[in-house]
Design an enzyme around this catalytic site. Structure first.
Site, PDB file in Angstrom:
ATOM      1  CB  SER A   1       2.777 -38.647  77.212  1.00 19.15           C
ATOM      2  OG  SER A   1       3.109 -38.467  76.145  1.00 19.15           O
TER       3      SER A   1
ATOM      4  CG  LEU B   1      13.888 -32.930  88.814  1.00 15.80           C
ATOM      5  CD1 LEU B   1      12.186 -33.842  88.810  1.00 15.80           C
ATOM      6  CD2 LEU B   1      13.920 -31.786  89.910  1.00 15.80           C
TER       7      LEU B   1
ATOM      8  N   GLY C   1       0.959 -22.283  85.862  1.00 20.29           N
ATOM      9  CA  GLY C   1       0.118 -23.811  87.008  1.00 20.29           C
ATOM     10  C   GLY C   1      -1.270 -24.305  87.358  1.00 20.29           C
ATOM     11  CB  SER C   2      -3.454 -24.040  83.684  1.00 19.34           C
ATOM     12  OG  SER C   2      -2.326 -25.409  83.025  1.00 19.34           O
ATOM     13  CG  ASN C   3      -0.974 -29.521  83.985  1.00 20.89           C
ATOM     14  OD1 ASN C   3      -2.290 -30.207  83.455  1.00 20.89           O
ATOM     15  ND2 ASN C   3      -0.629 -28.414  83.129  1.00 20.89           N
TER      16      ASN C   3
ATOM     17  CG  ASP D   1      10.174 -34.973  78.549  1.00 23.26           C
ATOM     18  OD1 ASP D   1       9.977 -35.021  79.790  1.00 23.26           O
ATOM     19  OD2 ASP D   1      10.499 -34.239  77.577  1.00 23.26           O
TER      20      ASP D   1
ATOM     21  CD  GLU E   1      -0.630 -30.343  78.803  1.00 26.44           C
ATOM     22  OE1 GLU E   1      -0.119 -29.821  80.181  1.00 26.44           O
ATOM     23  OE2 GLU E   1      -0.179 -29.408  77.733  1.00 26.44           O
TER      24      GLU E   1
ATOM     25  CG  MET F   1       8.844 -25.077  83.170  1.00 24.87           C
ATOM     26  SD  MET F   1       8.613 -26.423  81.587  1.00 24.87           S
ATOM     27  CE  MET F   1       9.410 -26.287  80.114  1.00 24.87           C
TER      28      MET F   1
ATOM     29  CG  HIS G   1       6.542 -33.518  77.533  1.00 25.41           C
ATOM     30  ND1 HIS G   1       7.557 -33.141  77.263  1.00 25.41           N
ATOM     31  CD2 HIS G   1       6.293 -34.352  76.149  1.00 25.41           C
ATOM     32  CE1 HIS G   1       7.938 -33.283  76.292  1.00 25.41           C
ATOM     33  NE2 HIS G   1       7.685 -33.308  75.007  1.00 25.41           N
TER      34      HIS G   1
ATOM     35  CD  GLU H   1      16.927 -41.528  77.540  1.00 23.85           C
ATOM     36  OE1 GLU H   1      17.000 -40.638  75.518  1.00 23.85           O
ATOM     37  OE2 GLU H   1      17.515 -42.483  77.798  1.00 23.85           O
TER      38      GLU H   1
ATOM     39  CG  ASN I   1       7.014 -34.140  83.407  1.00 25.36           C
ATOM     40  OD1 ASN I   1       6.952 -33.273  83.198  1.00 25.36           O
ATOM     41  ND2 ASN I   1       7.744 -34.360  82.143  1.00 25.36           N
TER      42      ASN I   1
HETATM   43  C1  GAR Z   1       1.888 -27.928  80.302  1.00 24.92           C
HETATM   44  O1  GAR Z   1       1.589 -27.836  79.141  1.00 24.92           O
HETATM   45  C2  GAR Z   1       2.910 -28.777  80.341  1.00 24.92           C
HETATM   46  O2  GAR Z   1       2.452 -29.841  79.300  1.00 24.92           O
HETATM   47  C3  GAR Z   1       3.850 -28.055  80.217  1.00 24.92           C
HETATM   48  O3  GAR Z   1       4.260 -26.864  80.277  1.00 24.92           O
HETATM   49  C4  GAR Z   1       2.888 -26.537  80.369  1.00 24.92           C
HETATM   50  C5  GAR Z   1       2.413 -26.491  82.003  1.00 24.92           C
HETATM   51  O4  GAR Z   1       1.231 -25.289  82.039  1.00 24.92           O
HETATM   52  N1  GAR Z   1       5.627 -28.710  80.053  1.00 24.92           N
HETATM   53  C6  GAR Z   1       6.465 -28.845  79.559  1.00 24.92           C
HETATM   54  O5  GAR Z   1       6.788 -28.796  78.895  1.00 24.92           O
HETATM   55  C7  GAR Z   1       7.880 -29.883  80.421  1.00 24.92           C
HETATM   56  N2  GAR Z   1       8.202 -29.595  79.499  1.00 24.92           N
HETATM   57  P1  GAR Z   1       0.863 -24.849  83.316  1.00 24.92           P
HETATM   58  O6  GAR Z   1       2.198 -24.241  84.457  1.00 24.92           O
HETATM   59  O7  GAR Z   1       0.162 -24.267  83.037  1.00 24.92           O
HETATM   60  O8  GAR Z   1       0.766 -25.941  84.617  1.00 24.92           O
END
Ligand code: GAR
Length: 208
Positions: free
Chosen positions: A134, A91, A12-14, A143, A172, A88, A107, A141, A105
């Site tokens: 991105s 959907l 969950g850092s994002n 990504d 990111e 991950m 990615h 489909e 999303n």
């Molecule tokens: C992030 O790097 C994100 O871009 C990636 O998972 C990580 C989640 O980090 N997403 C994918 O690979 C989607 N297929 P977070 O849980 O710390 O936000």
């Protein structure tokens, strides 16, 4: 202010970056719910219990049933935008159709390069000089939806998948918050592969 629902499966850092941007006044928004396919996801702990929803996808077995249950919970939070931030699980088409146009999303690659998993390792294997992340609209489909904005970083000779991931992660966070700030201040949409801001076509993805 923008009502944001966040789908997350892991650390969950994002999501943390979104919450920090809101707390600092850099993003005029509220996180109305955090939704997960992993009841143990650290992301869930970042909001109060009233804004958490999680279900072990294995408990339902069937993808459509899980998506419908999560979709009902997401809809009940009345979000303007739904953000996959480290979500991950794929959907299904019904979930995408239900929220299409306001489902995005993040990615970890320079799409259209390296859709799917293990993007850092694959960028290194391919000898890419640049890597990045991105933010894109979600379509059925994987990504493959229209890219809204990207960040780039140069690949170093001694990079490993882990060092690349570590250098990319703060970028990111900036990228995702910047796109949400844009969505809070302009009408952000998509038509035939082109991003529109207040109805005006942006012919290339924004580069942050
Ligand atoms: C992030 O790097 C994100 O871009 C990636 O998972 C990580 C989640 O980090 N997403 C994918 O690979 C989607 N297929 P977070 O849980 O710390 O936000």
């Amino acid at each position: 202010s923008l009502r944001i629902a966040v789908l997350a499966s892991g650390r969950g850092s994002n999501l943390r970056a979104i919450l920090d941007a809101i707390a600092d006044g850099r993003l005029d928004a509220q996180v109305v719910g955090v939704f997960s396919d992993k009841p143990a996801a650290a992301a869930l702990e970042m909001v109060d219990a009233g804004r958490r929803w999680a279900m072990d996808a294995r408990a339902l077995g069937d993808r459509a049933a899980f998506d419908a249950a999560m979709g009902d919970a997401v809809a009940a939070s009345a979000p303007d935008w739904i953000v996959c931030a480290g979500y991950m699980r794929i959907l299904g088409p019904a979930f995408v159709a239900r929220f299409r146009g306001r489902l995005i999303n993040i990615h970890p690659s320079l799409l259209p390069r390296h859709r799917g998993l293990h993007t850092h390792a694959r960028a290194l294997q391919a000898g890419d000089a640049e890597h990045g992340a991105s933010v894109h609209f979600v379509i059925p489909e994987l990504d493959a939806g229209t890219v809204i904005a990207q960040v780039r970083l140069p690949v170093r000779q001694d990079d490993t998948p882990d060092t690349l991931a570590e250098r990319l992660l703060p970028l990111e966070h900036r990228l995702l918050c910047a796109v949400l700030a844009l969505a809070a201040h302009a009408a952000l949409s998509e038509q035939d592969g082109t991003v529109l801001l207040d109805g005006q076509a942006v012919f290339k993805p924004l580069l942050l």
